[in-house]
Design a protein around this motif. Structure first.
Motif, mmCIF file in Angstrom:
data_model
loop_
_atom_site.group_PDB
_atom_site.id
_atom_site.type_symbol
_atom_site.label_atom_id
_atom_site.label_comp_id
_atom_site.label_asym_id
_atom_site.label_seq_id
_atom_site.Cartn_x
_atom_site.Cartn_y
_atom_site.Cartn_z
ATOM 1 N N UNK A 167 0.684 -1.151 0.111
ATOM 2 C CA UNK A 167 -0.040 0.064 0.179
ATOM 3 C C UNK A 167 0.869 1.306 -0.026
ATOM 4 N N UNK A 168 1.924 1.277 0.872
ATOM 5 C CA UNK A 168 2.825 2.504 0.786
ATOM 6 C C UNK A 168 3.407 2.602 -0.639
ATOM 7 N N UNK A 169 3.759 1.541 -1.294
ATOM 8 C CA UNK A 169 4.488 1.755 -2.504
ATOM 9 C C UNK A 169 3.647 1.943 -3.605
ATOM 10 N N UNK A 170 2.277 1.527 -3.533
ATOM 11 C CA UNK A 170 1.256 2.118 -4.493
ATOM 12 C C UNK A 170 0.987 3.393 -4.166
ATOM 13 N N UNK A 171 0.777 3.943 -2.986
ATOM 14 C CA UNK A 171 0.377 5.259 -2.624
ATOM 15 C C UNK A 171 1.687 6.361 -3.234
ATOM 16 N N UNK A 172 2.879 5.808 -3.118
ATOM 17 C CA UNK A 172 4.010 6.638 -3.651
ATOM 18 C C UNK A 172 4.147 6.830 -5.135
ATOM 19 N N UNK A 173 3.810 5.517 -5.859
ATOM 20 C CA UNK A 173 3.947 5.625 -7.339
ATOM 21 C C UNK A 173 2.571 5.833 -8.040
ATOM 22 N N UNK A 174 1.543 5.138 -7.193
ATOM 23 C CA UNK A 174 0.318 5.220 -7.893
ATOM 24 C C UNK A 174 0.309 4.060 -9.141
ATOM 25 N N UNK A 175 1.231 2.978 -8.803
ATOM 26 C CA UNK A 175 1.218 1.989 -9.691
ATOM 27 C C UNK A 175 0.759 0.715 -9.143
ATOM 28 N N UNK A 176 -0.517 0.149 -9.751
ATOM 29 C CA UNK A 176 -1.167 -0.653 -9.018
ATOM 30 C C UNK A 176 -0.358 -2.227 -9.205
ATOM 31 N N UNK A 177 0.656 -2.270 -9.875
ATOM 32 C CA UNK A 177 1.439 -3.280 -10.042
ATOM 33 C C UNK A 177 1.759 -4.027 -8.462
ATOM 34 N N UNK A 178 1.983 -2.961 -7.701
ATOM 35 C CA UNK A 178 2.529 -3.308 -6.212
ATOM 36 C C UNK A 178 1.230 -3.925 -5.527
ATOM 37 N N UNK A 179 0.125 -3.525 -6.016
ATOM 38 C CA UNK A 179 -1.149 -3.995 -5.336
ATOM 39 C C UNK A 179 -1.232 -5.713 -5.852
ATOM 40 N N UNK A 180 -1.225 -5.900 -7.160
ATOM 41 C CA UNK A 180 -1.338 -7.172 -7.763
ATOM 42 C C UNK A 180 -0.399 -7.907 -7.421
ATOM 43 N N UNK A 181 1.204 -7.622 -7.379
ATOM 44 C CA UNK A 181 2.076 -8.417 -6.981
ATOM 45 C C UNK A 181 1.887 -8.711 -5.372
ATOM 46 N N UNK A 182 1.304 -8.187 -4.354
ATOM 47 C CA UNK A 182 1.353 -8.544 -2.989
ATOM 48 C C UNK A 182 0.594 -9.824 -2.869
ATOM 49 N N UNK A 183 -0.430 -10.021 -3.710
ATOM 50 C CA UNK A 183 -1.294 -11.260 -3.688
ATOM 51 C C UNK A 183 -0.313 -12.504 -3.889
ATOM 52 N N UNK A 184 0.516 -12.325 -5.036
ATOM 53 C CA UNK A 184 1.470 -13.373 -5.363
ATOM 54 C C UNK A 184 2.277 -13.747 -4.193
ATOM 55 N N UNK A 185 2.994 -12.413 -3.886
ATOM 56 C CA UNK A 185 3.955 -12.613 -2.583
ATOM 57 C C UNK A 185 3.459 -13.237 -1.409
ATOM 58 N N UNK A 186 2.090 -12.898 -1.053
ATOM 59 C CA UNK A 186 1.441 -13.660 0.032
ATOM 60 C C UNK A 186 1.221 -15.143 -0.120
ATOM 61 N N UNK A 187 0.931 -15.611 -1.339
ATOM 62 C CA UNK A 187 0.689 -16.947 -1.787
ATOM 63 C C UNK A 187 2.000 -17.574 -1.389
ATOM 64 N N UNK A 188 3.090 -16.872 -2.195
ATOM 65 C CA UNK A 188 4.265 -17.712 -1.939
ATOM 66 C C UNK A 188 4.832 -17.796 -0.593
ATOM 67 N N UNK A 189 4.544 -16.828 0.210
ATOM 68 C CA UNK A 189 4.933 -16.975 1.606
ATOM 69 C C UNK A 189 4.219 -17.773 2.355
ATOM 70 N N UNK A 190 2.761 -18.020 2.200
ATOM 71 C CA UNK A 190 1.974 -19.148 2.546
ATOM 72 C C UNK A 190 2.351 -20.422 2.048
ATOM 73 N N UNK A 191 2.614 -20.698 0.883
ATOM 74 C CA UNK A 191 3.206 -21.694 0.580
ATOM 75 C C UNK A 191 4.554 -22.502 1.331
ATOM 76 N N UNK A 192 5.303 -21.588 1.617
ATOM 77 C CA UNK A 192 6.435 -21.756 2.307
ATOM 78 C C UNK A 192 6.047 -22.593 3.659
ATOM 79 N N UNK A 193 5.017 -22.235 4.234
ATOM 80 C CA UNK A 193 4.358 -22.862 5.509
ATOM 81 C C UNK A 193 3.471 -24.067 5.301
ATOM 82 N N UNK A 194 3.057 -24.201 3.943
ATOM 83 C CA UNK A 194 2.228 -25.218 3.768
ATOM 84 C C UNK A 194 2.548 -26.691 4.343
ATOM 85 N N UNK A 195 1.555 -27.437 4.701
ATOM 86 C CA UNK A 195 1.920 -28.666 5.140
ATOM 87 C C UNK A 195 1.996 -29.543 3.763
ATOM 88 N N UNK A 196 3.053 -30.183 3.705
ATOM 89 C CA UNK A 196 3.403 -31.198 2.312
ATOM 90 C C UNK A 196 2.704 -32.638 2.520
#
Length: 196
Positions: A167-196
């Motif tokens: 949100x801070x980077x979106x606010x600074x740049x007004x580039x929505x790519x920061x918003x769309x990328x955060x969801x992929x980053x959260x998915x990746x972070x949660x995948x690291x903790x997923x039970x195999x």
């Protein structure tokens, strides 16, 4: 029925501090817009600093309620990504509100790091966010979505950091790519903790 003077003052201050900033909003403006007598203002808020602390607390409640709603709907980590995606996109594309990002992050950036009493309020709010996320992550672990050795607090802090950072980077740049990328980053972070 008209809200009490205290509530009117607080609502106007929340709006003005968010839109104009703390230092660009004067007490006289708040008194005038809230249709409150000066004496009444000072009965409720002895100083602008006192009003600022109360506004921080109100923002904290607003964001906590917002997070709680998302986390209640999130029975699984994948639900969380979906709910968070919808909530953030709704905020930044809403025609009904003037959205600039998280009010806590915006307000905290207006003061020097560690400035008392504001910094104490900001810290309390973050601790509440962490507790809320930790409880949800513990439930995901119990249900077998995450590894038993997942650190609830580390994951909570990472998810909050990704959200606030985007949100801070979106606010600074007004580039929505920061918003769309955060969801992929959260998915990746949660995948690291997923039970195999």
């Amino acid at each position: 029925m008209k809200p009490s003077p205290k509530l009117r003052i607080l609502e106007i201050a929340k709006n003005r501090f968010y839109r104009q900033g703390y230092y660009h909003t004067g007490i006289n403006q708040i008194i005038k817009e809230s249709e409150t007598a000066k004496a009444s203002f000072y009965d409720h808020f002895p100083s602008k600093q006192s009003l600022g602390v109360n506004v921080i607390r109100a923002y904290g409640v607003d964001v906590l309620v917002w997070f709680r709603g998302i986390l209640r709907q999130s029975k699984t980590p994948n639900d969380f990504i979906r709910e968070m995606t919808n909530a953030i996109l709704n905020q930044i594309h809403s025609n009904e509100s003037y959205y600039q990002g998280c009010p806590i992050a915006i307000f905290s950036c207006q003061f020097p790091v560690g400035e008392i009493p504001f910094s104490e309020e900001f810290k309390r709010i973050v601790v509440r966010w962490e507790s809320l996320f930790v409880m949800t992550i513990a439930k995901w672990k119990e249900k077998g979505y995450l590894r038993f050795d997942t650190s609830e607090i580390a994951l909570a802090r990472d998810l909050i950091t990704l959200y606030e950072g985007a949100l801070i980077n979106w606010r600074i740049s007004l580039n929505e790519d920061y918003i769309s990328r955060v969801f992929d980053q959260m998915k990746e972070r949660l995948k690291l903790e997923a039970k195999k």
